[in-house]
Design an enzyme around this catalytic site. Sequence first.
Site, PDB file in Angstrom:
ATOM      1  N   ALA A  22       0.833  -1.202   0.000  1.00  0.00           N
ATOM      2  CA  ALA A  22       0.000   0.000   0.000  1.00  0.00           C
ATOM      3  C   ALA A  22       0.868   1.253   0.000  1.00  0.00           C
ATOM      4  O   ALA A  22       1.991   1.260   0.507  1.00  0.00           O
ATOM      5  CB  ALA A  22      -0.915  -0.002   1.220  1.00  0.00           C
ATOM      6  N   GLY A  47       0.741  -5.803   0.264  1.00  0.00           N
ATOM      7  CA  GLY A  47      -0.215  -5.893  -0.827  1.00  0.00           C
ATOM      8  C   GLY A  47       0.401  -6.339  -2.133  1.00  0.00           C
ATOM      9  O   GLY A  47      -0.290  -6.894  -2.991  1.00  0.00           O
ATOM     10  N   GLU A 104       0.245  -9.988  -1.933  1.00  0.00           N
ATOM     11  CA  GLU A 104      -1.161 -10.377  -2.068  1.00  0.00           C
ATOM     12  C   GLU A 104      -1.592 -10.343  -3.527  1.00  0.00           C
ATOM     13  O   GLU A 104      -2.362 -11.195  -3.985  1.00  0.00           O
ATOM     14  CB  GLU A 104      -2.040  -9.457  -1.223  1.00  0.00           C
ATOM     15  CG  GLU A 104      -1.866  -9.688   0.276  1.00  0.00           C
ATOM     16  CD  GLU A 104      -2.698  -8.751   1.116  1.00  0.00           C
ATOM     17  OE1 GLU A 104      -3.571  -9.231   1.867  1.00  0.00           O
ATOM     18  OE2 GLU A 104      -2.470  -7.521   1.028  1.00  0.00           O
ATOM     19  N   GLU A 147       2.565  -6.849   7.223  1.00  0.00           N
ATOM     20  CA  GLU A 147       1.601  -5.914   7.802  1.00  0.00           C
ATOM     21  C   GLU A 147       1.622  -5.868   9.323  1.00  0.00           C
ATOM     22  O   GLU A 147       1.341  -4.810   9.920  1.00  0.00           O
ATOM     23  CB  GLU A 147       0.186  -6.253   7.318  1.00  0.00           C
ATOM     24  CG  GLU A 147      -0.100  -5.862   5.880  1.00  0.00           C
ATOM     25  CD  GLU A 147       0.314  -6.924   4.865  1.00  0.00           C
ATOM     26  OE1 GLU A 147      -0.028  -6.801   3.690  1.00  0.00           O
ATOM     27  OE2 GLU A 147       1.009  -7.889   5.284  1.00  0.00           O
TER      28      GLU A 147
END
Length: 328
Positions: free
Chosen positions: A130, A175, A178, A198
């Site tokens: 992010a 992310g 991910e 995270e």
Amino acid sequence: MAAAAALGGLGLLRARLRLAAAAAATSAGLGRTGHRAPQLPGGVAAAAFPSAGRSYGSQAKEEEELRVRYLDDEHKGIVVLGLNRSHAKNALSKNLVKMMSKAMDALKSDKKVRTVVFRSEVPGIFCAGADLKERAKMHSSEVSSFVSRARATINELANLPVPTIAAIDGAALGGGLELALACDIRVAASSAKMGLVETKLAIIPGAGGTQRLPRTIGVSLAKELIFSARIVDGEEAKSIGLISHVVEQNEAGDAAYRRALALAREFLPQGPVAMRVAKLAINQGMEVDLVTGLAIEEACYAQTIPTKDRIEGLLAFKEKRPPRYKGE
């Protein structure tokens, strides 16, 4: 009871498959305009990758934050999605997520797309996760909304009907990993770094990481990596099953991308309808018990029987020539 449940699930699946088949039959390839010679990083010759038909870029930035390339010649049918936020290490911003979603909408209904390769066009990085600078300016309610949009977009990638390959030539963190986990296959350079980090920020993976990582490498090891926020390199990622292939990085910095393209070329000769329903059978079958999964396979197999491609495959075998599949 199990048989009854399987039959009920089978009926629902058949209905869904009929809708999907109808949509695929009526969808037409979107017009390709604005062709230009791609400028690939790392010294890759532009001639090897003919001009892309579509690209989605940020009007607020001089650079295109997401480049979408439809390849030609021996790569025809392969679409390359290239992250290109060099100033932010390809971090996932509101704008980039929006562009990714727009690209997914175009790809999922384009019958000419056979395989999608997701890569970075920024040397040394895949995706840093992010955009924390942007995140710091958000109200808490905005954060929740953004994470929901990012999760939905990554789910759209996972649900694309064609094979998807993540080419990880640099760091894929948070992310970014991910995003890679949502692809069917992951290829990484041995020097690439990967991790769901995270918990270091007192949050958890919010775009599918807590679900896709354990499904990929097993529950216990996934918990260990998430709890520790550990980062692994390409060699370790291969050893634990996080990626399918590991390659030594080259001077151009695109070894994983080149391996992903070679892998994608292996998919191109196969029947397009068969590829789509095979992915559907595997994806849905892995979420249910074996009896229901076999019913799903039966329903998916049935979708290939009336196709022209199946007849072409038999005829090509008889005539001892390569088949000419049309996705019909």
